[in-house]
Design a protein around this motif. Structure first.
Motif, PDB file in Angstrom:
ATOM      1  N   ASP A  47      10.639 -10.379  10.854  1.00  0.00           N
ATOM      2  CA  ASP A  47      10.162 -11.638  11.435  1.00  0.00           C
ATOM      3  C   ASP A  47      11.343 -12.421  12.030  1.00  0.00           C
ATOM      4  N   PRO A  48      11.080 -13.538  12.715  1.00  0.00           N
ATOM      5  CA  PRO A  48      12.159 -14.301  13.355  1.00  0.00           C
ATOM      6  C   PRO A  48      13.204 -14.855  12.382  1.00  0.00           C
ATOM      7  N   TRP A  49      12.919 -14.871  11.087  1.00  0.00           N
ATOM      8  CA  TRP A  49      13.842 -15.397  10.088  1.00  0.00           C
ATOM      9  C   TRP A  49      14.580 -14.284   9.344  1.00  0.00           C
ATOM     10  N   GLY A  50      14.402 -13.036   9.805  1.00  0.00           N
ATOM     11  CA  GLY A  50      15.121 -11.909   9.224  1.00  0.00           C
ATOM     12  C   GLY A  50      14.462 -11.251   8.035  1.00  0.00           C
ATOM     13  N   ASN A  51      13.215 -11.619   7.741  1.00  0.00           N
ATOM     14  CA  ASN A  51      12.495 -11.039   6.602  1.00  0.00           C
ATOM     15  C   ASN A  51      11.766  -9.772   7.022  1.00  0.00           C
ATOM     16  N   THR A  52      11.828  -8.744   6.181  1.00  0.00           N
ATOM     17  CA  THR A  52      11.110  -7.502   6.440  1.00  0.00           C
ATOM     18  C   THR A  52       9.663  -7.660   5.983  1.00  0.00           C
ATOM     19  N   LYS A  53       8.740  -7.342   6.861  1.00  0.00           N
ATOM     20  CA  LYS A  53       7.296  -7.428   6.574  1.00  0.00           C
ATOM     21  C   LYS A  53       6.688  -6.032   6.698  1.00  0.00           C
ATOM     22  N   ALA A  54       5.641  -5.769   5.914  1.00  0.00           N
ATOM     23  CA  ALA A  54       4.879  -4.520   6.000  1.00  0.00           C
ATOM     24  C   ALA A  54       3.409  -4.873   6.131  1.00  0.00           C
ATOM     25  N   GLY A  55       2.692  -4.070   6.895  1.00  0.00           N
ATOM     26  CA  GLY A  55       1.272  -4.312   7.098  1.00  0.00           C
ATOM     27  C   GLY A  55       0.429  -3.136   6.645  1.00  0.00           C
ATOM     28  N   PHE A  56      -0.725  -3.453   6.059  1.00  0.00           N
ATOM     29  CA  PHE A  56      -1.656  -2.440   5.568  1.00  0.00           C
ATOM     30  C   PHE A  56      -3.078  -2.863   5.902  1.00  0.00           C
ATOM     31  N   ASN A  57      -3.916  -1.896   6.223  1.00  0.00           N
ATOM     32  CA  ASN A  57      -5.341  -2.135   6.412  1.00  0.00           C
ATOM     33  C   ASN A  57      -6.077  -1.326   5.358  1.00  0.00           C
ATOM     34  N   VAL A  58      -6.996  -1.967   4.639  1.00  0.00           N
ATOM     35  CA  VAL A  58      -7.725  -1.329   3.540  1.00  0.00           C
ATOM     36  C   VAL A  58      -9.213  -1.438   3.830  1.00  0.00           C
ATOM     37  N   THR A  59      -9.943  -0.327   3.722  1.00  0.00           N
ATOM     38  CA  THR A  59     -11.391  -0.339   3.934  1.00  0.00           C
ATOM     39  C   THR A  59     -12.088   0.500   2.868  1.00  0.00           C
ATOM     40  N   GLY A  60     -13.355   0.183   2.670  1.00  0.00           N
ATOM     41  CA  GLY A  60     -14.160   0.947   1.730  1.00  0.00           C
ATOM     42  C   GLY A  60     -15.499   0.291   1.536  1.00  0.00           C
ATOM     43  N   SER A  61     -16.272   0.816   0.607  1.00  0.00           N
ATOM     44  CA  SER A  61     -17.557   0.211   0.276  1.00  0.00           C
ATOM     45  C   SER A  61     -17.849   0.443  -1.199  1.00  0.00           C
ATOM     46  N   ILE A  62     -18.628  -0.478  -1.761  1.00  0.00           N
ATOM     47  CA  ILE A  62     -19.049  -0.378  -3.156  1.00  0.00           C
ATOM     48  C   ILE A  62     -20.534  -0.726  -3.237  1.00  0.00           C
ATOM     49  N   SER A  63     -21.128  -0.373  -4.364  1.00  0.00           N
ATOM     50  CA  SER A  63     -22.499  -0.767  -4.671  1.00  0.00           C
ATOM     51  C   SER A  63     -22.452  -2.036  -5.507  1.00  0.00           C
TER      52      SER A  63
END
Length: 177
Positions: free
Chosen positions: A126-142
């Motif tokens: 990011d612009p302040w020098g911090n390392t970021k990670a991104g994740f997308n999570v999907t699924g379904s439940i009853s």
């Protein structure tokens, strides 16, 4: 690479869901208060320690009456069960940046094993020098599996609220020290 602690960035993360209404449309909602503990090498999640805690009273479907009903004993019973918890127990790599994460999901007083699909979206600075990670999570439940069984039969046949809940999380986390 060793495991690194990652801190959830709630301003850039979301916990969303959808469910069939009257068997013809989807109602969408989200939980606005949640936190995660993530210790992982984001490029290889198979050894990660991941847990998620959701404040069940933070449910928001953009309809106050519906939200109050969802918070009641008919559904989440937030007075008695204020938290929804997920703790990963097994993570399998399925392909480039794709994983199946199996874990114990607890809603109300019921814990069941559920498997969610996780896609690692990458890392960036990011612009302040911090390392970021991104994740997308999907699924379904009853929902019925967790005692969220309230429903109403429709005159035309079928039910007011579907059983299958589709889940979608977008997670951004900051690399710890």
């Amino acid at each position: 690479m060793a495991k690194t602690k990652w801190t959830l960035d709630p301003a850039h993360s979301s916990v969303d869901f959808s469910v069939k209404h009257m068997m013809i449309a989807n109602v969408k909602g989200s939980f606005t208060a949640f936190d995660a503990v993530i210790e992982a090498d984001p490029k290889d999640l198979t050894t990660a320690d991941i847990s998620l805690t959701i404040d069940s009273a933070s449910i928001d479907t953009k309809n106050e009456d519906r939200d109050n009903h969802l918070k009641s004993q008919d559904f989440f019973d937030v007075e008695t069960y204020p938290k929804i918890n997920f703790k990963a127990t097994n993570i399998v790599k399925n392909g480039e940046n794709e994983y199946s994460v199996t874990g114990d999901l607890t809603i109300k007083d019921t814990t069941k094993q559920e498997t969610l699909a996780v896609e690692f979206e990458g890392t960036g600075i990011d612009p302040w020098g911090n390392t970021k990670a991104g994740f997308n999570v999907t699924g379904s439940i009853s929902r019925n599996d967790y005692g969220l069984t309230w429903n109403s039969t429709l005159e035309t046949g079928g039910v007011l609220v579907g059983d299958k809940i589709k889940i979608s999380l977008d997670v951004q986390a900051s690399k710890g020290e």
